[in-house]
Design an enzyme around this catalytic site. Structure first.
Site, mmCIF file in Angstrom:
data_model
loop_
_atom_site.group_PDB
_atom_site.id
_atom_site.type_symbol
_atom_site.label_atom_id
_atom_site.label_comp_id
_atom_site.label_asym_id
_atom_site.label_seq_id
_atom_site.Cartn_x
_atom_site.Cartn_y
_atom_site.Cartn_z
ATOM 1 N N SER A 15 0.907 -1.159 0.064
ATOM 2 C CA SER A 15 0.030 -0.005 -0.085
ATOM 3 C C SER A 15 0.784 1.188 -0.062
ATOM 4 O O SER A 15 0.293 2.445 -0.327
ATOM 5 C CB SER A 15 -1.035 -0.022 1.340
ATOM 6 N N SER A 38 11.885 -5.928 11.940
ATOM 7 C CA SER A 38 11.552 -6.914 12.733
ATOM 8 C C SER A 38 11.535 -8.225 11.630
ATOM 9 O O SER A 38 11.214 -9.262 12.552
ATOM 10 C CB SER A 38 9.896 -6.945 12.969
ATOM 11 N N HIS A 53 17.790 -3.974 2.080
ATOM 12 C CA HIS A 53 17.202 -2.877 2.810
ATOM 13 C C HIS A 53 18.054 -2.142 3.618
ATOM 14 O O HIS A 53 17.939 -0.871 3.771
ATOM 15 C CB HIS A 53 15.928 -3.525 3.409
#
Length: 182
Positions: A15, A38, A53
């Site tokens: 999203s 996490s 990332h």
């Protein structure tokens, strides 16, 4: 010490919630940008994704703290000017609820286990809010997640309700658009 701002952002998979959360966290002050991740590397593909990332965030000025469990252990690493982004509640919940699935000894199968973990997380979030300048928390929508399990969805809904109640600002993301809910 003044309480830091709590911002909660939820949305469906893909999203745009994580990118939006980074921009909101970045705009909430001039402190150190701290990213609480996490995710866990269960295989080589996930290990490579996590590393990619981390490098991308580092190039953008973020300090990444990998923290799949025991969120309270990050408290000692935080400072009052920090702009903290935790991405995401859903990964933490799956990690905690289903740890030990290989042997069948999960928290989901142990009476009172998740209540204890949730109580500790609530304390930790409140302590973080009293420690940092801002805390932005990201989560997937309750019914739009990779885990199709009634217990998981129930816990995620319970956590979302509490986070919205505590939040100074709450947003829902859909198709890259943000809708302020609080």
């Amino acid at each position: 010490m003044a309480r830091g701002e709590l911002i909660f952002i939820s949305g469906g998979v893909r999203s745009g919630k994580s990118a939006y959360a980074e921009s909101v966290a970045r705009a909430s002050g001039k402190g150190r940008k701290v990213y609480l991740a996490s995710g866990q590397a269960y295989d080589e593909e996930m290990k490579e994704r996590i590393e990619r990332h981390r490098k991308d965030r580092q190039q953008d000025g973020w300090l990444t703290i990998e923290q799949a469990y025991s969120m309270e252990s990050v408290l000692e690493k935080l400072t009052p000017d920090d702009l903290v982004l935790w991405d995401c509640v859903t990964t933490w919940l799956a990690n905690e609820l289903y740890e030990g699935w290989e042997t069948g000894g999960t928290c989901a199968n142990t009476v009172g286990c998740m209540e204890q973990k949730w109580s500790k997380l609530q304390e930790t979030i409140l302590e973080m809010m009293n420690t940092v300048h801002s805390l932005t928390i990201v989560s997937n929508e309750v019914l739009d997640d990779f885990v199709r399990d009634e217990l998981y969805q129930s816990w995620l809904g319970r956590i979302h309700i509490w986070l919205v109640q505590q939040a100074d600002r709450a947003f829902e993301m859909e198709n890259g658009l943000s809708f302020r809910r609080k």
